[in-house]
Motif scaffolding. Structure first.
Motif, PDB file in Angstrom:
ATOM      1  N   PRO A  37     -15.630 -32.242 -30.206  1.00 45.64           N
ATOM      2  CA  PRO A  37     -15.219 -31.603 -31.458  1.00 45.64           C
ATOM      3  C   PRO A  37     -16.192 -30.497 -31.840  1.00 45.64           C
ATOM      4  O   PRO A  37     -17.323 -30.433 -31.347  1.00 45.64           O
ATOM      5  CB  PRO A  37     -15.289 -32.753 -32.462  1.00 45.64           C
ATOM      6  N   SER A  38     -15.757 -29.630 -32.739  1.00 44.99           N
ATOM      7  CA  SER A  38     -16.648 -28.595 -33.268  1.00 44.99           C
ATOM      8  C   SER A  38     -17.584 -29.222 -34.292  1.00 44.99           C
ATOM      9  O   SER A  38     -17.211 -30.180 -34.983  1.00 44.99           O
ATOM     10  CB  SER A  38     -15.844 -27.479 -33.933  1.00 44.99           C
ATOM     11  N   PRO A  39     -18.809 -28.681 -34.422  1.00 45.09           N
ATOM     12  CA  PRO A  39     -19.717 -29.223 -35.444  1.00 45.09           C
ATOM     13  C   PRO A  39     -19.233 -28.883 -36.843  1.00 45.09           C
ATOM     14  O   PRO A  39     -18.494 -27.919 -37.048  1.00 45.09           O
ATOM     15  CB  PRO A  39     -21.051 -28.531 -35.130  1.00 45.09           C
ATOM     16  N   PHE A  40     -19.633 -29.694 -37.810  1.00 47.56           N
ATOM     17  CA  PHE A  40     -19.343 -29.367 -39.203  1.00 47.56           C
ATOM     18  C   PHE A  40     -19.951 -28.000 -39.521  1.00 47.56           C
ATOM     19  O   PHE A  40     -21.039 -27.663 -39.034  1.00 47.56           O
ATOM     20  CB  PHE A  40     -19.948 -30.414 -40.137  1.00 47.56           C
ATOM     21  N   GLN A  41     -19.257 -27.242 -40.350  1.00 52.44           N
ATOM     22  CA  GLN A  41     -19.756 -25.911 -40.695  1.00 52.44           C
ATOM     23  C   GLN A  41     -21.135 -25.986 -41.328  1.00 52.44           C
ATOM     24  O   GLN A  41     -22.004 -25.159 -41.077  1.00 52.44           O
ATOM     25  CB  GLN A  41     -18.776 -25.219 -41.645  1.00 52.44           C
ATOM     26  N   GLU A  42     -21.357 -27.044 -42.136  1.00 54.93           N
ATOM     27  CA  GLU A  42     -22.651 -27.191 -42.809  1.00 54.93           C
ATOM     28  C   GLU A  42     -23.779 -27.493 -41.832  1.00 54.93           C
ATOM     29  O   GLU A  42     -24.952 -27.264 -42.121  1.00 54.93           O
ATOM     30  CB  GLU A  42     -22.585 -28.321 -43.832  1.00 54.93           C
ATOM     31  N   ALA A  43     -23.425 -28.030 -40.642  1.00 55.78           N
ATOM     32  CA  ALA A  43     -24.448 -28.415 -39.668  1.00 55.78           C
ATOM     33  C   ALA A  43     -24.652 -27.360 -38.594  1.00 55.78           C
ATOM     34  O   ALA A  43     -25.545 -27.472 -37.773  1.00 55.78           O
ATOM     35  CB  ALA A  43     -24.058 -29.736 -39.004  1.00 55.78           C
ATOM     36  N   ASP A  44     -23.825 -26.331 -38.579  1.00 59.23           N
ATOM     37  CA  ASP A  44     -23.883 -25.334 -37.520  1.00 59.23           C
ATOM     38  C   ASP A  44     -25.223 -24.605 -37.544  1.00 59.23           C
ATOM     39  O   ASP A  44     -25.698 -24.166 -38.579  1.00 59.23           O
ATOM     40  CB  ASP A  44     -22.748 -24.326 -37.700  1.00 59.23           C
ATOM     41  N   GLY A  45     -25.857 -24.480 -36.377  1.00 61.88           N
ATOM     42  CA  GLY A  45     -27.123 -23.772 -36.274  1.00 61.88           C
ATOM     43  C   GLY A  45     -28.312 -24.555 -36.788  1.00 61.88           C
ATOM     44  O   GLY A  45     -29.328 -23.997 -37.176  1.00 61.88           O
ATOM     45  N   ARG A  46     -28.215 -25.863 -36.780  1.00 60.91           N
ATOM     46  CA  ARG A  46     -29.290 -26.712 -37.290  1.00 60.91           C
ATOM     47  C   ARG A  46     -30.577 -26.511 -36.487  1.00 60.91           C
ATOM     48  O   ARG A  46     -30.554 -26.310 -35.283  1.00 60.91           O
ATOM     49  CB  ARG A  46     -28.853 -28.175 -37.207  1.00 60.91           C
ATOM     50  N   ARG A  47     -31.715 -26.600 -37.143  1.00 64.10           N
ATOM     51  CA  ARG A  47     -33.007 -26.545 -36.449  1.00 64.10           C
ATOM     52  C   ARG A  47     -33.285 -27.869 -35.746  1.00 64.10           C
ATOM     53  O   ARG A  47     -32.673 -28.882 -36.082  1.00 64.10           O
ATOM     54  CB  ARG A  47     -34.120 -26.233 -37.449  1.00 64.10           C
ATOM     55  N   VAL A  48     -34.189 -27.847 -34.794  1.00 62.30           N
ATOM     56  CA  VAL A  48     -34.434 -29.039 -33.978  1.00 62.30           C
ATOM     57  C   VAL A  48     -35.526 -29.935 -34.567  1.00 62.30           C
ATOM     58  O   VAL A  48     -36.093 -30.753 -33.872  1.00 62.30           O
ATOM     59  CB  VAL A  48     -34.822 -28.651 -32.534  1.00 62.30           C
ATOM     60  N   LEU A  97     -21.761 -37.959 -32.394  1.00 59.77           N
ATOM     61  CA  LEU A  97     -22.523 -37.561 -33.586  1.00 59.77           C
ATOM     62  C   LEU A  97     -23.329 -36.291 -33.331  1.00 59.77           C
ATOM     63  O   LEU A  97     -23.452 -35.441 -34.220  1.00 59.77           O
ATOM     64  CB  LEU A  97     -23.446 -38.697 -34.018  1.00 59.77           C
ATOM     65  N   MET A  98     -23.879 -36.153 -32.133  1.00 57.04           N
ATOM     66  CA  MET A  98     -24.602 -34.922 -31.795  1.00 57.04           C
ATOM     67  C   MET A  98     -23.684 -33.717 -31.903  1.00 57.04           C
ATOM     68  O   MET A  98     -24.074 -32.657 -32.411  1.00 57.04           O
ATOM     69  CB  MET A  98     -25.171 -35.028 -30.369  1.00 57.04           C
ATOM     70  N   GLN A  99     -22.445 -33.861 -31.427  1.00 56.73           N
ATOM     71  CA  GLN A  99     -21.480 -32.767 -31.462  1.00 56.73           C
ATOM     72  C   GLN A  99     -21.075 -32.435 -32.885  1.00 56.73           C
ATOM     73  O   GLN A  99     -20.976 -31.258 -33.249  1.00 56.73           O
ATOM     74  CB  GLN A  99     -20.250 -33.138 -30.625  1.00 56.73           C
TER      75      GLN A  99
END
Length: 202
Positions: A37-48, A97-99
């Motif tokens: 699945p695509s990531p949630f928009q709020e989670a897109d580009g999260r730092r590591v 969950l990672m995705q």
């Protein structure tokens, strides 16, 4: 001529065996949660700075797709005979969950903080022969630098199964995992707003 006939017979027999293995009712079904699945928009580009870890008890380490007949004996854990997960359920849950949350695995990246999920139940539960849900239960922990506990929460999610079989159970469990992902994202926002995960920021 005789050699030619024997070769043709061998080819036909080989073809029948191949078709039988591929399409026979006795073949094993290997199941997972489908396409990424695509990531949630709020989670897109999260730092590591935050990594994910999913743990499960020993009985969940295998590939069997488990179910319970709560109307008969809820304490007995059963497995579908001709269906299996493609990998251990904890790995499949972690991958999903990672995705959805755009997180890296704690086994691949070292982050400042760890979002740890400990599964306690992950099975299809039948209330009647034709009525079942995919049930996910456990606990979630936010661990800060040095694995210091920051927050924890009990988890319980269920999703109805469309069919009373392994495929229905797998789809229902996927729904429960997706509900968990939504809850974890909302929880992360709450913790960030209250400053509890300030130590996890870059």
């Amino acid at each position: 001529m005789r050699i030619t006939v024997l070769l043709l017979l061998a080819a036909l027999v080989g073809g029948c065996v191949t078709v039988g293995q591929r399409g026979s009712e006795g073949s094993m079904n290997l199941l997972d949660f489908g396409t990424p699945p695509s990531p949630f928009q709020e989670a897109d580009g999260r730092r590591v700075s935050v990594v994910l870890e999913v743990r499960a008890p020993q009985w969940l380490d295998g590939l069997g797709i488990r179910y319970r007949l709560s109307y008969a004996d809820a304490s007995q854990l059963r497995e579908y005979a001709r269906s299996r997960w493609v990998g251990p359920p904890a790995q499949l849950v972690e991958q999903r969950l990672m995705q959805r949350l755009d997180l890296a695995s704690a086994g691949q990246v070292r982050g400042k903080c760890v979002l740890r999920i400990e599964l306690a139940e992950f099975s299809q539960v039948f209330a009647s022969p034709n009525d079942s849900v995919g049930l996910l239960q456990g606990q979630a922990f936010w661990l800060g630098p040095g694995r210091r506990p920051l927050a924890e929460r009990r988890l319980s999610f269920s999703s109805p199964a469309a069919t009373a079989d392994a495929r229905g159970g797998v789809a229902a469990l996927q729904g429960a995992v997706d509900r968990l992902a939504e809850e974890l994202l909302a929880w992360e926002r709450e913790l960030a707003a209250s400053g509890q995960t300030q130590a996890c920021q870059d």
